[in-house]
Design a protein around this motif. Structure first.
Motif, mmCIF file in Angstrom:
data_model
loop_
_atom_site.group_PDB
_atom_site.id
_atom_site.type_symbol
_atom_site.label_atom_id
_atom_site.label_comp_id
_atom_site.label_asym_id
_atom_site.label_seq_id
_atom_site.Cartn_x
_atom_site.Cartn_y
_atom_site.Cartn_z
ATOM 1 N N ALA A 169 0.832 -1.207 0.000
ATOM 2 C CA ALA A 169 0.000 0.000 0.000
ATOM 3 C C ALA A 169 0.868 1.258 0.000
ATOM 4 C CB ALA A 169 -0.931 -0.008 1.213
ATOM 5 N N ALA A 170 1.994 1.233 0.705
ATOM 6 C CA ALA A 170 2.903 2.379 0.712
ATOM 7 C C ALA A 170 3.473 2.611 -0.687
ATOM 8 C CB ALA A 170 4.030 2.158 1.715
ATOM 9 N N ARG A 171 3.836 1.535 -1.382
ATOM 10 C CA ARG A 171 4.339 1.668 -2.761
ATOM 11 C C ARG A 171 3.271 2.287 -3.666
ATOM 12 N NH1 ARG A 171 6.223 -3.710 -1.700
ATOM 13 N NH2 ARG A 171 8.433 -3.610 -1.186
ATOM 14 N N ALA A 172 2.034 1.829 -3.524
ATOM 15 C CA ALA A 172 0.940 2.368 -4.332
ATOM 16 C C ALA A 172 0.749 3.852 -4.035
ATOM 17 C CB ALA A 172 -0.349 1.595 -4.065
ATOM 18 N N TYR A 173 0.821 4.229 -2.769
ATOM 19 C CA TYR A 173 0.658 5.630 -2.380
ATOM 20 C C TYR A 173 1.799 6.482 -2.952
ATOM 21 C CZ TYR A 173 0.065 9.765 0.533
ATOM 22 O OH TYR A 173 -0.113 11.049 0.960
ATOM 23 N N ILE A 174 3.021 5.977 -2.864
ATOM 24 C CA ILE A 174 4.166 6.714 -3.401
ATOM 25 C C ILE A 174 4.050 6.840 -4.923
ATOM 26 C CG2 ILE A 174 6.680 6.679 -3.715
ATOM 27 C CD1 ILE A 174 6.811 5.307 -0.906
ATOM 28 N N MET A 175 3.589 5.789 -5.591
ATOM 29 C CA MET A 175 3.385 5.874 -7.040
ATOM 30 C C MET A 175 2.367 6.963 -7.367
ATOM 31 S SD MET A 175 5.312 3.835 -8.833
ATOM 32 C CE MET A 175 4.476 3.455 -10.382
ATOM 33 N N HIS A 176 1.321 7.054 -6.562
ATOM 34 C CA HIS A 176 0.316 8.105 -6.782
ATOM 35 C C HIS A 176 0.931 9.483 -6.569
ATOM 36 C CE1 HIS A 176 -3.350 10.472 -6.349
ATOM 37 N NE2 HIS A 176 -3.908 9.534 -7.086
ATOM 38 N N MET A 188 7.766 2.756 -14.784
ATOM 39 C CA MET A 188 9.219 2.699 -14.614
ATOM 40 C C MET A 188 9.671 3.095 -13.208
ATOM 41 S SD MET A 188 10.585 5.901 -16.807
ATOM 42 C CE MET A 188 11.041 7.396 -16.000
ATOM 43 N N TYR A 189 8.824 3.802 -12.454
ATOM 44 C CA TYR A 189 9.204 4.206 -11.097
ATOM 45 C C TYR A 189 8.991 3.094 -10.071
ATOM 46 C CZ TYR A 189 9.026 8.760 -13.304
ATOM 47 O OH TYR A 189 9.229 9.827 -14.152
ATOM 48 N N LEU A 190 8.121 2.131 -10.371
ATOM 49 C CA LEU A 190 7.796 1.083 -9.404
ATOM 50 C C LEU A 190 9.012 0.259 -8.975
ATOM 51 C CD1 LEU A 190 5.633 -0.233 -7.675
ATOM 52 C CD2 LEU A 190 5.027 -1.675 -9.638
ATOM 53 N N PRO A 191 9.903 -0.173 -9.871
ATOM 54 C CA PRO A 191 11.072 -0.936 -9.413
ATOM 55 C C PRO A 191 11.974 -0.154 -8.447
ATOM 56 C CG PRO A 191 10.772 -1.250 -11.761
ATOM 57 C CD PRO A 191 9.812 -0.179 -11.339
ATOM 58 N N LEU A 192 11.945 1.168 -8.531
ATOM 59 C CA LEU A 192 12.744 1.982 -7.606
ATOM 60 C C LEU A 192 12.199 1.907 -6.180
ATOM 61 C CD1 LEU A 192 13.232 5.184 -9.800
ATOM 62 C CD2 LEU A 192 14.836 3.285 -9.476
ATOM 63 N N LEU A 193 10.975 1.416 -6.038
ATOM 64 C CA LEU A 193 10.327 1.304 -4.725
ATOM 65 C C LEU A 193 10.378 -0.117 -4.175
ATOM 66 C CD1 LEU A 193 7.152 3.450 -5.507
ATOM 67 C CD2 LEU A 193 9.356 4.218 -4.611
ATOM 68 N N SER A 194 11.152 -0.991 -4.799
ATOM 69 C CA SER A 194 11.193 -2.381 -4.342
ATOM 70 C C SER A 194 11.687 -2.477 -2.903
ATOM 71 C CB SER A 194 12.044 -3.236 -5.272
ATOM 72 O OG SER A 194 13.370 -2.771 -5.288
ATOM 73 N N ASN A 195 12.683 -1.706 -2.551
ATOM 74 C CA ASN A 195 13.160 -1.645 -1.167
ATOM 75 C C ASN A 195 12.869 -0.238 -0.659
ATOM 76 O OD1 ASN A 195 14.585 -1.388 1.228
ATOM 77 N ND2 ASN A 195 16.290 -2.640 0.523
ATOM 78 N N LEU A 196 11.820 -0.105 0.130
ATOM 79 C CA LEU A 196 11.396 1.228 0.584
ATOM 80 C C LEU A 196 12.449 1.933 1.434
ATOM 81 C CD1 LEU A 196 7.625 0.595 1.339
ATOM 82 C CD2 LEU A 196 8.636 1.782 -0.610
ATOM 83 N N HIS A 197 13.320 1.160 2.068
ATOM 84 C CA HIS A 197 14.376 1.773 2.872
ATOM 85 C C HIS A 197 15.416 2.473 2.001
ATOM 86 C CE1 HIS A 197 12.827 0.021 6.540
ATOM 87 N NE2 HIS A 197 12.758 -1.146 5.929
ATOM 88 N N ASN A 198 15.533 2.065 0.741
ATOM 89 C CA ASN A 198 16.524 2.653 -0.166
ATOM 90 C C ASN A 198 15.983 3.795 -1.009
ATOM 91 O OD1 ASN A 198 18.449 0.892 0.758
ATOM 92 N ND2 ASN A 198 18.172 -0.569 -0.910
ATOM 93 N N THR A 199 14.685 4.076 -0.935
ATOM 94 C CA THR A 199 14.129 5.139 -1.777
ATOM 95 C C THR A 199 14.700 6.508 -1.429
ATOM 96 O OG1 THR A 199 12.211 5.385 -0.331
ATOM 97 C CG2 THR A 199 11.964 3.940 -2.247
ATOM 98 N N CYS A 200 15.126 6.686 -0.206
ATOM 99 C CA CYS A 200 15.707 7.976 0.194
ATOM 100 C C CYS A 200 17.103 8.177 -0.392
ATOM 101 C CB CYS A 200 15.737 8.112 1.707
ATOM 102 S SG CYS A 200 16.777 6.883 2.515
#
Length: 165
Positions: free
Chosen positions: A68-75, A93-105
């Protein structure tokens, strides 16, 4: 600098993605738990994200919360930071960048938003352009902090220095 006013990092890894993902449904199942289609697609509709992730059950486990967090970030990416032309979808194309939420920063989201805004501003110079895409909040922030003369309000009457009375 303006990216930091929105809390977006301008340092870090470049935000890039593969514009054509060979198995989009697989990526969606892995990172979101469901997919809008089994065929080829390059974007996710906001209506699909809302229908599938608007309400998180109170019994959700950690993996479902991360989906759900990935979906929210995609939105957020598609709706606020880097909206598409019609404003109803976000590129996959942005979804794979959210595979590890700890690394998105670790990504330079601010620089990516600035780059898109620059592209949109260049396209807006076309006389037939009707509007500007991109992140309007960032454009306003940029104008306010980097070009204060555009936003300044003076309560003093203007004095013409070359006119002598």
């Amino acid at each position: 600098m303006a990216g930091t006013r929105l809390g977006l990092s301008i340092d870090g890894n470049v935000v890039t993605g593969v514009s054509l993902i060979s198995r989009p449904a697989t990526i969606c199942y892995e990172l979101l738990g469901c997919s809008p289609s089994e065929g080829k697609f390059t974007s996710l509709r906001f209506s699909w994200l809302k229908a599938n992730f608007e309400h998180l059950p109170s019994t959700a486990n950690e993996w479902e919360v991360m989906q759900a967090a990935r979906a929210y970030i995609m939105h957020l990416i598609g709706g606020v930071l880097m909206p598409d032309a019609n404003g109803s979808m976000v590129h996959l194309m942005y979804l794979p960048l959210l595979s590890n939420l700890h690394n998105t920063c670790l990504y330079s989201w601010g620089f990516a938003v600035l780059a898109m805004l620059y592209r949109e501003l260049c396209q807006a110079t076309d006389p037939s352009a009707m509007d500007i895409g991109g992140c309007p909040i960032l454009l306003q922030s940029l104008a306010l902090y980097q070009m204060p003369f555009l936003a300044s309000i003076s309560h003093q009457s203007y004095i013409f220095p070359l006119v002598n009375r």
